[in-house]
Design an enzyme around this catalytic site. Structure first.
Site, PDB file in Angstrom:
ATOM      1  N   ASP A 285       0.819  -1.216   0.000  1.00 39.46           N
ATOM      2  CA  ASP A 285       0.000   0.000   0.000  1.00 39.46           C
ATOM      3  C   ASP A 285       0.850   1.262   0.000  1.00 39.46           C
ATOM      4  O   ASP A 285       0.637   2.168  -0.812  1.00 39.46           O
ATOM      5  CB  ASP A 285      -0.935   0.048   1.223  1.00 39.46           C
ATOM      6  CG  ASP A 285      -2.030  -1.006   1.140  1.00 39.46           C
ATOM      7  OD1 ASP A 285      -1.764  -2.089   0.564  1.00 39.46           O
ATOM      8  OD2 ASP A 285      -3.127  -0.762   1.650  1.00 39.46           O
TER       9      ASP A 285
ATOM     10  N   ASP B 216      -7.960   4.346  11.604  1.00 37.10           N
ATOM     11  CA  ASP B 216      -6.581   4.832  11.635  1.00 37.10           C
ATOM     12  C   ASP B 216      -6.402   6.192  10.964  1.00 37.10           C
ATOM     13  O   ASP B 216      -5.622   7.021  11.432  1.00 37.10           O
ATOM     14  CB  ASP B 216      -5.641   3.786  11.028  1.00 37.10           C
ATOM     15  CG  ASP B 216      -5.465   2.598  11.958  1.00 37.10           C
ATOM     16  OD1 ASP B 216      -5.541   2.807  13.187  1.00 37.10           O
ATOM     17  OD2 ASP B 216      -5.258   1.475  11.474  1.00 37.10           O
TER      18      ASP B 216
HETATM   19  N1  ARG Z   1      -9.698  -2.441  14.218  1.00 36.17           N
HETATM   20  C1  ARG Z   1      -8.490  -2.121  14.886  1.00 36.17           C
HETATM   21  C2  ARG Z   1      -8.495  -0.675  15.329  1.00 36.17           C
HETATM   22  O1  ARG Z   1      -9.244   0.096  14.818  1.00 36.17           O
HETATM   23  C3  ARG Z   1      -7.261  -2.453  14.068  1.00 36.17           C
HETATM   24  C4  ARG Z   1      -7.073  -1.662  12.802  1.00 36.17           C
HETATM   25  C5  ARG Z   1      -5.819  -1.975  12.000  1.00 36.17           C
HETATM   26  N2  ARG Z   1      -5.688  -3.363  11.697  1.00 36.17           N
HETATM   27  C6  ARG Z   1      -5.633  -3.890  10.465  1.00 36.17           C
HETATM   28  N3  ARG Z   1      -5.561  -5.184  10.376  1.00 36.17           N
HETATM   29  N4  ARG Z   1      -5.649  -3.182   9.387  1.00 36.17           N
HETATM   30  O2  ARG Z   1      -7.765  -0.290  16.205  1.00 36.17           O
END
Ligand code: ARG
Length: 403
Positions: A16, A125
């Protein structure tokens, strides 16, 4: 489109962010500085340097943040016993403000006018990165490629990679990998078959813990030392924060501790299903509650527990650098002044159970609580009045209800 001279990219070297690097160079024609953080994800970071060099990046930053991560982010959160929605140990959530802090620091150092990240437009995120940048340097622009380009799926992403000769990794079975976020605290796995919460997660999803069914038949006894709310030693051996968490991750992983299959509510509005492995912090949570149980005042402990869900939600939602999180942190930190001592736990087939605790600052009084004759002045008649007064309104209420 906004003009950008120089941008700092949070770069893992994975698919990515490699695509984002290419896209930034093509779209903005600007200089890209890459920042790769070692958060203990257990991956070689040198390939990220090679890849960035090959893409023409002149300024490549690779920084070991493991100690800072555990000392200044994980441990403060541990003092609060923070859990989101009662279960999630916040392993991804707590890493974002740290990465953002360093993105901002590097941007200032190199005179960049923008920062960017590889988080998609659907997750938490992006919110965490951007709120943190807002709080730390409101003059910085944030570019979120996933919300700007017209790539809308993993399929289209792979096509873009192919067109630009960016190598596409596959997992051990030659399939497209899950979406994985790993650091010293946890491994989080989402996507593919896990998107159906009715499907049982296949065994190969798990990366750092054994199935509790396959864990050793002999329990392991360990002792964790605490000072003012923070763990400082394992089995009497003093350790730095990152070394201690690494040690407990190893122990927990071997005993199948810290697996979680969870459907959670994302801040942005949808439910999502993920598999988490958080061996070390699962042990630490039990241990920390163990040492608090003998060192915290009754009402102080309950107040802490009341604010905990609010504090956890602030971290989950990306408000680490917000004033209300800092206010709650001050309260939590103050509560830890006497949270020192040793906790012994038994690790066995997926569980970490406290089996004993001692502290030089203990509030526990065997003399006071004993079923035997006690020297301490405790008048049993006091309990009679205590109950009579607490029951006063209940007797009044029941009489009105005609019971
Ligand atoms: N759902 C989790 C959070 O919001 C992890 C997010 C990132 N994990 C991932 N496998 N892309 O904190």
């Amino acid at each position: 489109m906004t003009k950008i001279e120089k941008i700092v990219l949070s770069y893992s070297g994975g698919l990515d962010t490699s695509i984002i690097l290419k896209w930034l160079q093509e779209t903005y024609g600007c200089e890209v500085v890459t920042f790769t953080a070692d958060l203990g994800q257990g991956e070689e970071l040198e390939p990220a340097r090679t890849k960035a060099e090959m893409s023409g990046v002149k300024d490549i930053r690779i920084v070991d943040l493991r100690e800072e991560f555990v000392r200044d982010f994980v441990f403060p959160m541990l003092r609060a016993n923070a859990l989101y929605e009662g279960q999630y140990l916040l392993g991804s959530s707590i890493a974002r403000p740290l990465i953002a802090k360093h993105l901002v620091g590097i941007a200032r150092e190199v005179g960049a006018d923008a920062v960017t990240h590889g988080a998609t437009g659907k997750g938490n995120d992006q919110v965490r990165f951007e709120l943190a940048v807002n709080a730390l340097d409101p003059s910085l622009k944030v570019i979120a490629p996933w919300r700007q380009w017209n790539i809308r799926s993993r399929m289209q992403l792979l096509e873009y990679a192919e067109k630009h000769h960016i190598p596409v990794p596959s997992d051990k079975r030659g399939e497209a990998p899950f979406s994985i976020d790993a650091n010293l605290l946890h491994t989080s796995t989402e996507g593919k078959i896990l998107e159906n919460p009715a499907e049982v997660a296949p065994d190969h999803v798990y990366q750092r813990t054994v199935d509790p069914l396959d864990a050793p038949d002999t329990p392991e006894i360990i002792t964790i030392g605490f000072e003012r709310g923070d763990p400082v030693s394992v089995n009497g051996k003093a350790m730095t924060p990152a070394a201690l968490l690494t040690e407990l991750n190893g122990l927990g992983g071997r005993h199948g501790i810290g697996r979680l299959d969870l459907v959670e509510n994302r801040f942005i509005g949808m439910k999502s299903r993920g598999i988490y492995e958080t061996p070390g912090r699962t042990i630490l949570l039990a241990a920390h509650r163990g040492i608090e149980s003998i060192t915290l005042d009754h009402a102080a402990a309950h107040l802490k527990d009341e604010i905990m869900p609010r504090y956890a939600e602030l971290i989950y939602n990306g408000f680490w650098f917000a004033p209300e999180r800092e206010m709650l942190q001050a309260l939590i930190d103050q509560s830890q002044a006497f949270v020192s001592g040793d906790v012994t736990l038994r690790l066995y087939k997926g569980s970490a159970s406290v089996i004993s605790r001692t502290s030089p600052c203990s509030l526990y009084s065997a003399d006071l609580v004993t079923f035997e004759e006690s020297a301490i002045a405790y008048d049993h008649h006091d309990a009679e009045g205590f109950i009579r007064l607490n029951g006063l309104r209940l007797r009044n209420w029941a009489a009105r209800n005609g019971r």
